[in-house]
Write an enzyme that holds these catalytic residues in place. Sequence first.
Site, PDB file in Angstrom:
ATOM      1  N   CYS A 155      46.420  38.018  33.499  1.00 45.68           N
ATOM      2  CA  CYS A 155      46.139  38.668  32.218  1.00 45.68           C
ATOM      3  C   CYS A 155      47.131  39.807  31.943  1.00 45.68           C
ATOM      4  O   CYS A 155      47.710  39.889  30.851  1.00 45.68           O
ATOM      5  CB  CYS A 155      44.700  39.168  32.183  1.00 45.68           C
ATOM      6  SG  CYS A 155      44.154  39.989  33.700  1.00 45.68           S
TER       7      CYS A 155
HETATM    8  N1  LIG Z   1      38.899  37.584  34.605  1.00 47.45           N
HETATM    9  C1  LIG Z   1      40.109  37.644  34.063  1.00 47.45           C
HETATM   10  O1  LIG Z   1      40.354  38.384  33.089  1.00 47.45           O
HETATM   11  C2  LIG Z   1      41.223  36.793  34.591  1.00 47.45           C
HETATM   12  C3  LIG Z   1      41.114  36.082  35.766  1.00 47.45           C
HETATM   13  N2  LIG Z   1      42.160  35.317  36.205  1.00 47.45           N
HETATM   14  C4  LIG Z   1      42.028  34.491  37.409  1.00 47.45           C
HETATM   15  O2  LIG Z   1      41.212  33.357  37.113  1.00 47.45           O
HETATM   16  C5  LIG Z   1      40.473  32.968  38.276  1.00 47.45           C
HETATM   17  C6  LIG Z   1      38.981  32.965  37.928  1.00 47.45           C
HETATM   18  O3  LIG Z   1      38.627  34.276  37.561  1.00 47.45           O
HETATM   19  P1  LIG Z   1      37.185  34.685  37.027  1.00 47.45           P
HETATM   20  O4  LIG Z   1      36.632  33.604  36.181  1.00 47.45           O
HETATM   21  O5  LIG Z   1      37.317  36.049  36.485  1.00 47.45           O
HETATM   22  O6  LIG Z   1      36.388  34.715  38.425  1.00 47.45           O
HETATM   23  P2  LIG Z   1      34.814  34.743  38.683  1.00 47.45           P
HETATM   24  O7  LIG Z   1      34.623  35.540  39.913  1.00 47.45           O
HETATM   25  O8  LIG Z   1      34.093  35.138  37.467  1.00 47.45           O
HETATM   26  O9  LIG Z   1      34.492  33.203  39.003  1.00 47.45           O
HETATM   27  C7  LIG Z   1      34.948  32.595  40.168  1.00 47.45           C
HETATM   28  C8  LIG Z   1      34.418  31.166  40.220  1.00 47.45           C
HETATM   29  O10 LIG Z   1      34.925  30.564  41.401  1.00 47.45           O
HETATM   30  C9  LIG Z   1      33.880  29.786  41.989  1.00 47.45           C
HETATM   31  N3  LIG Z   1      34.127  29.673  43.426  1.00 47.45           N
HETATM   32  C10 LIG Z   1      34.329  30.678  44.317  1.00 47.45           C
HETATM   33  N4  LIG Z   1      34.566  30.151  45.539  1.00 47.45           N
HETATM   34  C11 LIG Z   1      34.497  28.796  45.409  1.00 47.45           C
HETATM   35  C12 LIG Z   1      34.661  27.687  46.305  1.00 47.45           C
HETATM   36  N5  LIG Z   1      34.947  27.881  47.604  1.00 47.45           N
HETATM   37  N6  LIG Z   1      34.546  26.450  45.811  1.00 47.45           N
HETATM   38  C13 LIG Z   1      34.262  26.236  44.515  1.00 47.45           C
HETATM   39  N7  LIG Z   1      34.082  27.229  43.615  1.00 47.45           N
HETATM   40  C14 LIG Z   1      34.211  28.493  44.063  1.00 47.45           C
HETATM   41  C15 LIG Z   1      32.619  30.568  41.684  1.00 47.45           C
HETATM   42  O11 LIG Z   1      31.581  29.612  41.737  1.00 47.45           O
HETATM   43  P3  LIG Z   1      30.100  29.884  42.338  1.00 47.45           P
HETATM   44  O12 LIG Z   1      29.456  30.858  41.410  1.00 47.45           O
HETATM   45  O13 LIG Z   1      29.499  28.535  42.276  1.00 47.45           O
HETATM   46  O14 LIG Z   1      30.286  30.386  43.729  1.00 47.45           O
HETATM   47  C16 LIG Z   1      32.912  31.045  40.259  1.00 47.45           C
HETATM   48  O15 LIG Z   1      32.530  30.060  39.333  1.00 47.45           O
HETATM   49  C17 LIG Z   1      40.827  33.980  39.356  1.00 47.45           C
HETATM   50  O16 LIG Z   1      41.854  33.466  40.166  1.00 47.45           O
HETATM   51  C18 LIG Z   1      41.332  35.188  38.566  1.00 47.45           C
HETATM   52  O17 LIG Z   1      42.206  35.980  39.317  1.00 47.45           O
HETATM   53  C19 LIG Z   1      43.306  35.196  35.486  1.00 47.45           C
HETATM   54  C20 LIG Z   1      43.467  35.872  34.317  1.00 47.45           C
HETATM   55  C21 LIG Z   1      42.443  36.757  33.804  1.00 47.45           C
HETATM   56  C1  LIG Z   2      40.126  44.821  35.868  1.00 47.63           C
HETATM   57  C2  LIG Z   2      40.574  43.974  37.019  1.00 47.63           C
HETATM   58  O1  LIG Z   2      40.069  44.087  38.121  1.00 47.63           O
HETATM   59  N1  LIG Z   2      41.537  43.087  36.774  1.00 47.63           N
HETATM   60  C3  LIG Z   2      42.068  42.198  37.756  1.00 47.63           C
HETATM   61  C4  LIG Z   2      43.054  41.252  37.130  1.00 47.63           C
HETATM   62  C5  LIG Z   2      42.618  39.813  37.366  1.00 47.63           C
HETATM   63  C6  LIG Z   2      43.701  38.801  37.330  1.00 47.63           C
HETATM   64  O2  LIG Z   2      44.150  38.342  36.319  1.00 47.63           O
HETATM   65  O3  LIG Z   2      44.194  38.522  38.553  1.00 47.63           O
HETATM   66  P1  LIG Z   2      44.852  37.238  39.220  1.00 47.63           P
HETATM   67  O4  LIG Z   2      46.298  37.470  39.295  1.00 47.63           O
HETATM   68  O5  LIG Z   2      44.280  37.210  40.593  1.00 47.63           O
HETATM   69  O6  LIG Z   2      44.543  36.029  38.432  1.00 47.63           O
HETATM   70  C7  LIG Z   2      42.763  42.957  38.880  1.00 47.63           C
HETATM   71  O7  LIG Z   2      43.386  43.970  38.630  1.00 47.63           O
HETATM   72  O8  LIG Z   2      42.733  42.436  39.995  1.00 47.63           O
END
Ligand SMILES: NC(=O)C1=CN([C@@H]2O[C@H](COP(=O)(O)OP(=O)(O)OC[C@H]3O[C@@H](n4cnc5c(N)ncnc54)[C@H](OP(=O)(O)O)[C@@H]3O)[C@@H](O)[C@H]2O)C=CC1
Ligand SMILES: CC(=O)N[C@@H](CCC(=O)OP(=O)(O)O)C(=O)O
EC number: 1.2.1.38
Length: 352
Positions: A155
């Site tokens: 992000c």
């Molecule tokens: N949040 C953000 O703004 C952004 C996030 N990202 C990246 O996107 C990815 C997802 O982020 P986000 O949605 O915020 O994360 P969350 O923590 O909200 O969700 C993580 C998901 O991963 C699942 N999970 C965890 N471990 C396992 C496993 N061993 N097998 C299968 N499923 C698993 C969980 O499922 P369950 O509940 O069933 O355990 C849950 O649905 C991350 O890599 C994050 O860094 C990238 C850009 C922006």
């Molecule tokens: C507010 C906050 O905690 N933000 C996250 C950004 C998540 C993300 O985009 O991280 P990945 O590169 O792992 O997908 C952080 O700084 O770690």
Amino acid sequence: MGDLGRLQVGIIGASGYGGVQLVRLLKDHPQIEVVYLGGESSAGKRFSDIYPHLAHCIDLKIEAIDLDIIAERCQVVFLSLPNGLACEMAPKLLEKGCKVLDLSADYRFSNLETYSSWYGVERSDEQVATTAVYGLPELYRDRIANAQLVGCPGCYPTASLLALSPLLKQGLIQPESAIIDAKSGTSGGGRQAKTNLLLAEADNSLAAYGVAHHRHTPEIEQICSELAGHEVMIQFTPHLIPMVRGILATVYATLRDPGLVRDDLITIYQAFYRSSPWVKILPSGTYPQTKWAAGTNLCYIGIEVDPRTDRVIVMSAIDNLMKGQAGQAIQCLNLMMGWEETLGLPQLAFYP
Ligand SMILES: NC(=O)C1=CN([C@@H]2O[C@H](COP(=O)(O)OP(=O)(O)OC[C@H]3O[C@@H](n4cnc5c(N)ncnc54)[C@H](OP(=O)(O)O)[C@@H]3O)[C@@H](O)[C@H]2O)C=CC1
Ligand SMILES: CC(=O)N[C@@H](CCC(=O)OP(=O)(O)O)C(=O)O
């Protein structure tokens, strides 16, 4: 039985913020049907047990991960998982013919040693990783269109790179002078319980974190180096702000030509993003607000020049869960399928 006219899509990590955002967006996508939801601790629950208000969108059960079953049912799989898991799953899904979009950091890096040293995960999928394309459509539209595996950007990198790219690509700044000061809402940290994201900790407060060592730094530097044509180091400082959604990145850099004024740069940015429907360059003297992007796949960019310091200041606002994550992944899929880049993605913010 699925609608065979539509692309059959699966989401692994459906219970998380990225997963639920994908479900919400894909419900309104005219070419896609979500046929599979996967997870770990949520496996066995119905999606509506976790998100009751979305029962009318989708009523599938979340399943434990079985890659053979997923590949049988899905043509495309979104992996929305913690870092270090996609690299275990993507190779098999690709081998079985699925297209894969990974929302984690696993497939963002051209150099896996860099990934391993910042993320602490050793890799054995080098060959697959070399086929991955960095999923920032505004820079790599053609590569994404031909990809089977897309590593969707973080992000902060999305907001920062959209602000910096025209300046670097056209050699308008001294690359090493670039400083990124970015602020994120708490949903950036995902849905897992974390003390620093509790309301009682984050509310009424603003603080930097990861100073001088946040893991998005090498990701930003990789793309900046490619644009500049040589290795570049960038100063990046993220902050957590007491709101749920949104990122504002404010970028400072020294202009090579001190004669450039604000309106020159606005014209340059407008030309650079002429074919990019999700980037909006704001008029002279207007600066973006995160709420304008909330719920949309848009990135708003405002530009200023300080003639006293010869610095350009670029402000970039996105919704971290949309252009910063799930929205951008769908934008990439649209390109991979030869559809309009805007298909199924909202353009109007939640707010007025
Ligand atoms: N949040 C953000 O703004 C952004 C996030 N990202 C990246 O996107 C990815 C997802 O982020 P986000 O949605 O915020 O994360 P969350 O923590 O909200 O969700 C993580 C998901 O991963 C699942 N999970 C965890 N471990 C396992 C496993 N061993 N097998 C299968 N499923 C698993 C969980 O499922 P369950 O509940 O069933 O355990 C849950 O649905 C991350 O890599 C994050 O860094 C990238 C850009 C922006
Ligand atoms: C507010 C906050 O905690 N933000 C996250 C950004 C998540 C993300 O985009 O991280 P990945 O590169 O792992 O997908 C952080 O700084 O770690």
